[in-house]
Design a protein around this motif. Structure first.
Motif, PDB file in Angstrom:
ATOM      1  N   GLY A  85       0.770  -1.226   0.000  1.00  0.00           N
ATOM      2  CA  GLY A  85       0.000   0.000   0.000  1.00  0.00           C
ATOM      3  C   GLY A  85       0.804   1.280   0.000  1.00  0.00           C
ATOM      4  O   GLY A  85       0.229   2.368  -0.041  1.00  0.00           O
ATOM      5  N   GLY A  86       2.133   1.189   0.030  1.00  0.00           N
ATOM      6  CA  GLY A  86       2.968   2.374   0.115  1.00  0.00           C
ATOM      7  C   GLY A  86       3.509   2.809  -1.228  1.00  0.00           C
ATOM      8  O   GLY A  86       2.949   2.501  -2.280  1.00  0.00           O
ATOM      9  N   GLY A 106      -4.397  -2.731  -0.932  1.00  0.00           N
ATOM     10  CA  GLY A 106      -3.249  -2.202  -0.202  1.00  0.00           C
ATOM     11  C   GLY A 106      -3.347  -2.513   1.269  1.00  0.00           C
ATOM     12  O   GLY A 106      -4.322  -2.130   1.924  1.00  0.00           O
ATOM     13  N   ASN A 108      -1.780  -1.405   4.260  1.00  0.00           N
ATOM     14  CA  ASN A 108      -0.928  -0.310   4.703  1.00  0.00           C
ATOM     15  C   ASN A 108      -0.466  -0.526   6.147  1.00  0.00           C
ATOM     16  O   ASN A 108      -1.141  -1.183   6.931  1.00  0.00           O
ATOM     17  N   GLN A 115       6.482   5.147   4.917  1.00  0.00           N
ATOM     18  CA  GLN A 115       5.193   4.688   4.440  1.00  0.00           C
ATOM     19  C   GLN A 115       4.226   5.849   4.224  1.00  0.00           C
ATOM     20  O   GLN A 115       3.878   6.585   5.144  1.00  0.00           O
ATOM     21  N   ASN A 117       0.554   6.114   2.020  1.00  0.00           N
ATOM     22  CA  ASN A 117      -0.364   5.303   1.237  1.00  0.00           C
ATOM     23  C   ASN A 117      -0.481   5.831  -0.189  1.00  0.00           C
ATOM     24  O   ASN A 117      -0.653   7.035  -0.409  1.00  0.00           O
ATOM     25  N   GLN A 121      -5.686   2.191  -4.793  1.00  0.00           N
ATOM     26  CA  GLN A 121      -6.194   1.071  -3.998  1.00  0.00           C
ATOM     27  C   GLN A 121      -7.726   1.017  -4.051  1.00  0.00           C
ATOM     28  O   GLN A 121      -8.391   1.949  -3.616  1.00  0.00           O
ATOM     29  N   SER A 124      -8.400  -0.651   0.753  1.00  0.00           N
ATOM     30  CA  SER A 124      -7.276  -0.166   1.567  1.00  0.00           C
ATOM     31  C   SER A 124      -7.510  -0.544   3.020  1.00  0.00           C
ATOM     32  O   SER A 124      -8.542  -0.212   3.599  1.00  0.00           O
ATOM     33  N   THR A 126      -5.505  -0.618   6.833  1.00  0.00           N
ATOM     34  CA  THR A 126      -4.338  -0.126   7.565  1.00  0.00           C
ATOM     35  C   THR A 126      -4.120  -0.925   8.844  1.00  0.00           C
ATOM     36  O   THR A 126      -5.072  -1.233   9.567  1.00  0.00           O
TER      37      THR A 126
END
Length: 242
Positions: A85-86, A106, A108, A115, A117, A121, A124, A126
């Motif tokens: 995701g980065g 992603g 993240n 990092q 984002n 995506q 997504s 996290t």
């Protein structure tokens, strides 16, 4: 009671220990919530391919462009593409899939540095904890595609090799892309780890070195041509105990 009388109680080590234990207990619930939320959000993305590589690659570099091409071909072939995701290789993977037919995912991670984002995506998610994120890379992947990268990339690669080698994960293609980058490491595996009996000669078969996007897509399809992408019952049970 005056303020001086209260001070020893505030510094009581038993009270501090109790406070720390309570914080740790709540942190466990936070970790559990990461697993539950991510599992629920990702349950419909199969089949999927996880792509790893350096966050420090720029869009004008060949590694970025190759990754974007691989991800686009995988996406058009029906694979969701999972990245970290980065930026860098992760962005290239998400970008290629984002413009393809299948979801771009992603996973993240919250980090003090590096990092950020990327915007490509469809899904997504996290994470605060590396181990929860790493579990999701393995849990939903039908294959690993490993581009050039640093410590984080090597960590993901070794995790996958260890899980497959020890039977904690089902057998999936683990494909290293850009032979000149990886050849020295693979030779070292063979010359040192195999020769000194740290691993079995058969363990080298867990790794494929491929350079062309079409070769990578074909290798993944070939691996599953006799069983399909859905995990077998025994493999599903294995993943529950990962």
């Amino acid at each position: 009671m005056n303020e001086k009388d209260k001070l020893p109680r505030l510094l009581d080590p038993d009270l501090q220990l109790h406070s720390n234990a309570a914080r740790e207990a709540w942190r466990v619930f936070g970790i559990m919530s990461e697993f539950v939320e991510a599992t629920d959000r990702l349950k419909m993305i199969r089949p999927a391919v996880s792509i790893f590589g350096s966050a420090r690659i720029n869009p004008d570099q060949a590694y970025y462009q190759l990754t974007e091409s691989i991800a686009r071909k995988l996406s058009d072939a029906g694979f969701s593409v999972i990245s970290g995701g980065g930026p860098g290789i992760m962005e290239a993977a998400n970008k290629g899939a984002f413009h393809g037919r299948s979801p771009s995912v992603g996973l993240n991670i919250q980090l003090p540095h590096e990092q950020k984002n990327n915007p490509y995506q469809d899904i997504s998610q996290t994470f605060r904890h590396f181990f929860a994120r790493k579990y999701m890379f393995v849990r939903f992947a039908s294959a690993y595609v490993v581009m050039p990268g640093g410590f984080g990339t090597l960590d993901e690669l070794m995790e996958a090799l260890t899980l497959v080698q020890t039977g904690k994960s089902r057998m999936i293609p683990i494909i290293l892309v850009c032979t000149p980058f990886w050849q020295g490491m693979v030779d070292w595996f063979r010359d040192r780890l195999v020769q000194e009996k740290m691993i079995s000669p058969e363990d080298m078969n867990l790794i494929q070195l491929l350079d062309e996007p079409d070769q990578i897509v074909s290798a993944i399809f070939k691996h599953y041509e006799s069983q399909g992408f859905a995990p077998l019952p025994a493999e599903r049970e294995m993943m529950l105990n990962l």
